[in-house]
Design a protein around this motif. Structure first.
Motif, PDB file in Angstrom:
ATOM      1  N   GLU A 102      46.187  -9.868-106.027  1.00  0.00           N
ATOM      2  CA  GLU A 102      46.222  -9.222-104.947  1.00  0.00           C
ATOM      3  C   GLU A 102      47.037  -7.760-105.214  1.00  0.00           C
ATOM      4  O   GLU A 102      46.958  -6.621-105.065  1.00  0.00           O
ATOM      5  CB  GLU A 102      46.126  -9.601-103.518  1.00  0.00           C
ATOM      6  CG  GLU A 102      44.592 -10.511-103.356  1.00  0.00           C
ATOM      7  CD  GLU A 102      44.880 -11.282-102.098  1.00  0.00           C
ATOM      8  OE1 GLU A 102      44.061 -11.546-101.526  1.00  0.00           O
ATOM      9  OE2 GLU A 102      46.199 -11.575-101.847  1.00  0.00           O
ATOM     10  N   LEU A 103      48.345  -8.339-105.501  1.00  0.00           N
ATOM     11  CA  LEU A 103      49.238  -7.228-105.485  1.00  0.00           C
ATOM     12  C   LEU A 103      49.195  -6.236-106.627  1.00  0.00           C
ATOM     13  O   LEU A 103      49.432  -5.135-106.675  1.00  0.00           O
ATOM     14  CB  LEU A 103      50.800  -7.717-105.714  1.00  0.00           C
ATOM     15  CG  LEU A 103      51.642  -8.598-104.580  1.00  0.00           C
ATOM     16  CD1 LEU A 103      52.686  -9.259-104.816  1.00  0.00           C
ATOM     17  CD2 LEU A 103      51.715  -7.646-103.482  1.00  0.00           C
ATOM     18  N   SER A 104      48.702  -6.898-107.822  1.00  0.00           N
ATOM     19  CA  SER A 104      48.369  -6.004-108.865  1.00  0.00           C
ATOM     20  C   SER A 104      47.376  -5.137-108.726  1.00  0.00           C
ATOM     21  O   SER A 104      47.282  -4.089-109.246  1.00  0.00           O
ATOM     22  CB  SER A 104      48.080  -7.005-110.105  1.00  0.00           C
ATOM     23  OG  SER A 104      47.395  -6.338-111.265  1.00  0.00           O
ATOM     24  N   LYS A 105      46.230  -5.586-108.002  1.00  0.00           N
ATOM     25  CA  LYS A 105      45.083  -4.834-107.500  1.00  0.00           C
ATOM     26  C   LYS A 105      45.431  -3.697-106.765  1.00  0.00           C
ATOM     27  O   LYS A 105      44.959  -2.794-106.944  1.00  0.00           O
ATOM     28  CB  LYS A 105      43.963  -5.694-107.012  1.00  0.00           C
ATOM     29  CG  LYS A 105      42.605  -5.213-106.443  1.00  0.00           C
ATOM     30  CD  LYS A 105      41.931  -4.471-107.619  1.00  0.00           C
ATOM     31  CE  LYS A 105      40.490  -3.925-107.217  1.00  0.00           C
ATOM     32  NZ  LYS A 105      39.926  -3.398-108.377  1.00  0.00           N
ATOM     33  N   ILE A 106      46.412  -3.989-105.510  1.00  0.00           N
ATOM     34  CA  ILE A 106      46.904  -2.898-104.846  1.00  0.00           C
ATOM     35  C   ILE A 106      47.606  -1.789-105.899  1.00  0.00           C
ATOM     36  O   ILE A 106      47.380  -0.535-105.527  1.00  0.00           O
ATOM     37  CB  ILE A 106      47.549  -3.569-103.727  1.00  0.00           C
ATOM     38  CG1 ILE A 106      46.885  -4.357-102.723  1.00  0.00           C
ATOM     39  CG2 ILE A 106      48.471  -2.325-102.953  1.00  0.00           C
ATOM     40  CD1 ILE A 106      47.689  -4.996-101.741  1.00  0.00           C
ATOM     41  N   GLU A 107      48.273  -2.265-106.720  1.00  0.00           N
ATOM     42  CA  GLU A 107      49.118  -1.204-107.479  1.00  0.00           C
ATOM     43  C   GLU A 107      48.248  -0.393-108.344  1.00  0.00           C
ATOM     44  O   GLU A 107      48.676   0.753-108.529  1.00  0.00           O
ATOM     45  CB  GLU A 107      50.165  -1.937-108.356  1.00  0.00           C
ATOM     46  CG  GLU A 107      50.860  -1.323-109.013  1.00  0.00           C
ATOM     47  CD  GLU A 107      51.761   0.022-108.343  1.00  0.00           C
ATOM     48  OE1 GLU A 107      51.818   1.141-108.690  1.00  0.00           O
ATOM     49  OE2 GLU A 107      52.265  -0.225-107.065  1.00  0.00           O
ATOM     50  N   LYS A 108      46.973  -1.045-108.883  1.00  0.00           N
ATOM     51  CA  LYS A 108      46.190  -0.220-109.685  1.00  0.00           C
ATOM     52  C   LYS A 108      45.508   0.734-108.918  1.00  0.00           C
ATOM     53  O   LYS A 108      45.394   1.752-109.378  1.00  0.00           O
ATOM     54  CB  LYS A 108      45.264  -1.241-110.247  1.00  0.00           C
ATOM     55  CG  LYS A 108      44.052  -0.585-111.231  1.00  0.00           C
ATOM     56  CD  LYS A 108      43.180  -1.478-111.752  1.00  0.00           C
ATOM     57  CE  LYS A 108      42.039  -0.702-112.591  1.00  0.00           C
ATOM     58  NZ  LYS A 108      41.081  -1.902-113.392  1.00  0.00           N
ATOM     59  N   LEU A 109      45.157   0.374-107.569  1.00  0.00           N
ATOM     60  CA  LEU A 109      44.477   1.227-106.628  1.00  0.00           C
ATOM     61  C   LEU A 109      45.296   2.550-106.280  1.00  0.00           C
ATOM     62  O   LEU A 109      44.968   3.594-106.053  1.00  0.00           O
ATOM     63  CB  LEU A 109      43.904   0.453-105.378  1.00  0.00           C
ATOM     64  CG  LEU A 109      42.887  -0.305-105.618  1.00  0.00           C
ATOM     65  CD1 LEU A 109      42.721  -1.290-104.388  1.00  0.00           C
ATOM     66  CD2 LEU A 109      41.519   0.318-105.962  1.00  0.00           C
ATOM     67  N   ILE A 119      39.447   4.257-101.865  1.00  0.00           N
ATOM     68  CA  ILE A 119      40.764   3.469-102.224  1.00  0.00           C
ATOM     69  C   ILE A 119      41.490   2.886-101.136  1.00  0.00           C
ATOM     70  O   ILE A 119      41.999   1.598-101.122  1.00  0.00           O
ATOM     71  CB  ILE A 119      41.625   4.471-103.270  1.00  0.00           C
ATOM     72  CG1 ILE A 119      40.792   4.868-104.486  1.00  0.00           C
ATOM     73  CG2 ILE A 119      42.579   3.835-103.718  1.00  0.00           C
ATOM     74  CD1 ILE A 119      41.393   5.807-105.405  1.00  0.00           C
ATOM     75  N   TYR A 120      41.855   3.674-100.340  1.00  0.00           N
ATOM     76  CA  TYR A 120      42.501   3.390 -99.018  1.00  0.00           C
ATOM     77  C   TYR A 120      41.853   2.198 -98.355  1.00  0.00           C
ATOM     78  O   TYR A 120      42.514   1.179 -97.907  1.00  0.00           O
ATOM     79  CB  TYR A 120      42.700   4.577 -97.968  1.00  0.00           C
ATOM     80  CG  TYR A 120      43.183   4.178 -96.832  1.00  0.00           C
ATOM     81  CD1 TYR A 120      44.782   4.130 -96.655  1.00  0.00           C
ATOM     82  CD2 TYR A 120      42.460   4.128 -95.614  1.00  0.00           C
ATOM     83  CE1 TYR A 120      45.372   3.789 -95.383  1.00  0.00           C
ATOM     84  CE2 TYR A 120      43.309   3.690 -94.390  1.00  0.00           C
ATOM     85  CZ  TYR A 120      44.264   3.440 -94.477  1.00  0.00           C
ATOM     86  OH  TYR A 120      44.985   3.403 -93.026  1.00  0.00           O
ATOM     87  N   GLU A 121      40.597   2.189 -98.222  1.00  0.00           N
ATOM     88  CA  GLU A 121      39.663   1.081 -97.521  1.00  0.00           C
ATOM     89  C   GLU A 121      39.812  -0.177 -98.396  1.00  0.00           C
ATOM     90  O   GLU A 121      39.963  -1.294 -97.619  1.00  0.00           O
ATOM     91  CB  GLU A 121      38.320   1.465 -97.383  1.00  0.00           C
ATOM     92  CG  GLU A 121      38.190   2.564 -96.369  1.00  0.00           C
ATOM     93  CD  GLU A 121      38.524   2.265 -94.828  1.00  0.00           C
ATOM     94  OE1 GLU A 121      38.260   0.978 -94.718  1.00  0.00           O
ATOM     95  OE2 GLU A 121      38.981   3.075 -94.028  1.00  0.00           O
ATOM     96  N   ASN A 122      39.766  -0.178 -99.619  1.00  0.00           N
ATOM     97  CA  ASN A 122      39.828  -1.416-100.529  1.00  0.00           C
ATOM     98  C   ASN A 122      41.447  -1.964-100.489  1.00  0.00           C
ATOM     99  O   ASN A 122      41.405  -3.244-100.251  1.00  0.00           O
ATOM    100  CB  ASN A 122      39.790  -0.868-101.900  1.00  0.00           C
ATOM    101  CG  ASN A 122      38.291  -0.781-102.308  1.00  0.00           C
ATOM    102  OD1 ASN A 122      37.408  -1.305-101.484  1.00  0.00           O
ATOM    103  ND2 ASN A 122      37.881   0.098-103.186  1.00  0.00           N
ATOM    104  N   ILE A 123      42.264  -1.184-100.161  1.00  0.00           N
ATOM    105  CA  ILE A 123      43.755  -1.839-100.046  1.00  0.00           C
ATOM    106  C   ILE A 123      43.911  -2.564 -98.728  1.00  0.00           C
ATOM    107  O   ILE A 123      44.524  -3.399 -98.642  1.00  0.00           O
ATOM    108  CB  ILE A 123      44.842  -0.449-100.314  1.00  0.00           C
ATOM    109  CG1 ILE A 123      44.937  -0.209-101.644  1.00  0.00           C
ATOM    110  CG2 ILE A 123      46.118  -0.912 -99.696  1.00  0.00           C
ATOM    111  CD1 ILE A 123      45.595   1.112-101.835  1.00  0.00           C
TER     112      ILE A 123
END
Length: 256
Positions: free
Chosen positions: A227-234, A205-209
């Motif tokens: 991207e912001l939404s994706k990061i928050e989901k992760l 998860i960290y790597e994806n962010i």
């Protein structure tokens, strides 16, 4: 009939009082965090949690290495790493924990950090020498912190149990001045279950962010709404993992 009724009242009272005078149960130690919790009184865990939360984050006003030249730092780094590992290993043994060492920070990476983040001042590089101490309980982590403070000069404390990262990650990061080599070193104090999440499930998860953020930086632009939404989901996924691990150490403690 009246006597029988009185006897029925007295007997349960006697039954309730008997365990208070019984011999203590011999409970065998367990490496499972939840088992450790249930073997000890709730008050003990609350006291340990309160002590952990009372560790204040701070930074010394003049926090720097005794050398401004990177090569001079690396001349003593090996001796400092050995000193730190010996100290941390001794502390870990005393608190039933484990000392882990990634070794000295690579000199090329250090040079890049000095040039890109520290304005060319190597004295600001405080993580060239570093170790981790992992424990199985909050009380042991508190004890490790106290022993480290007694053996060194504390320069900075970041208590992420009190204020976790957005991902939910928690630890106590301490910068100390070593008594012999006089170098500033980094010590991370971990609870084992949280460390296991960091190095296991949460790492992807960290790597994806990081990948999303690096791409935006490479393209010299702000993060998009997607991207912001994706990061928050992760990060929500990370928080769920870390919060579950944290609860194992103190089931009655609310996630911070």
């Amino acid at each position: 009939m009246g006597r029988m009724f009185k006897a029925l009242i007295i007997v349960p009272i006697l039954v309730i009082r008997i365990p208070a005078h019984a011999e203590p149960v011999d409970v065998k130690p367990s490496t499972n965090c939840q088992s450790i919790y249930y073997q000890q009184p709730e008050a003990t865990h609350k006291a340990a949690l309160n002590e952990l939360m009372s560790i204040s984050s701070f930074r010394a006003q003049h926090l720097e290495q005794p050398y401004t030249d990177l090569n001079e730092l690396y001349d003593v780094a090996s001796a400092a790493q050995n000193e730190l590992e010996a100290l941390a290993s001794d502390i870990a043994t005393q608190v039933n924990g484990e000392m882990l060492s990634p070794g000295i920070k690579g000199q090329q990476r250090a040079a890049e950090k000095v040039a890109g983040e520290l304005n060319g001042d190597a004295s600001k590089l405080t993580d060239i020498v570093r170790v981790t101490i992992e424990t199985d309980s909050i009380a042991d982590l508190n004890s490790a912190f106290d022993k480290l403070a007694s053996a060194t000069k504390t320069q900075e404390v970041i208590n992420r149990f009190h204020t976790p990262r957005p991902s939910g990650y928690r630890d106590v990061k301490v910068l100390v001045t070593l008594p012999e080599t006089n170098l500033v070193a980094e010590v991370q104090l971990h609870l084992k279950a949280i460390s296991a999440i960091k190095n296991g499930e949460e790492h992807a998860i960290y790597e994806n962010i990081q990948r999303i953020e690096r791409l935006a930086k490479l393209e010299q632009r702000d993060l998009s709404h997607w991207e912001l939404s994706k990061i928050e989901k992760l990060r929500t996924e990370s928080r769920a993992l870390y919060d579950a691990a944290w609860q194992d150490y103190h089931p009655l403690a609310k996630a911070v």
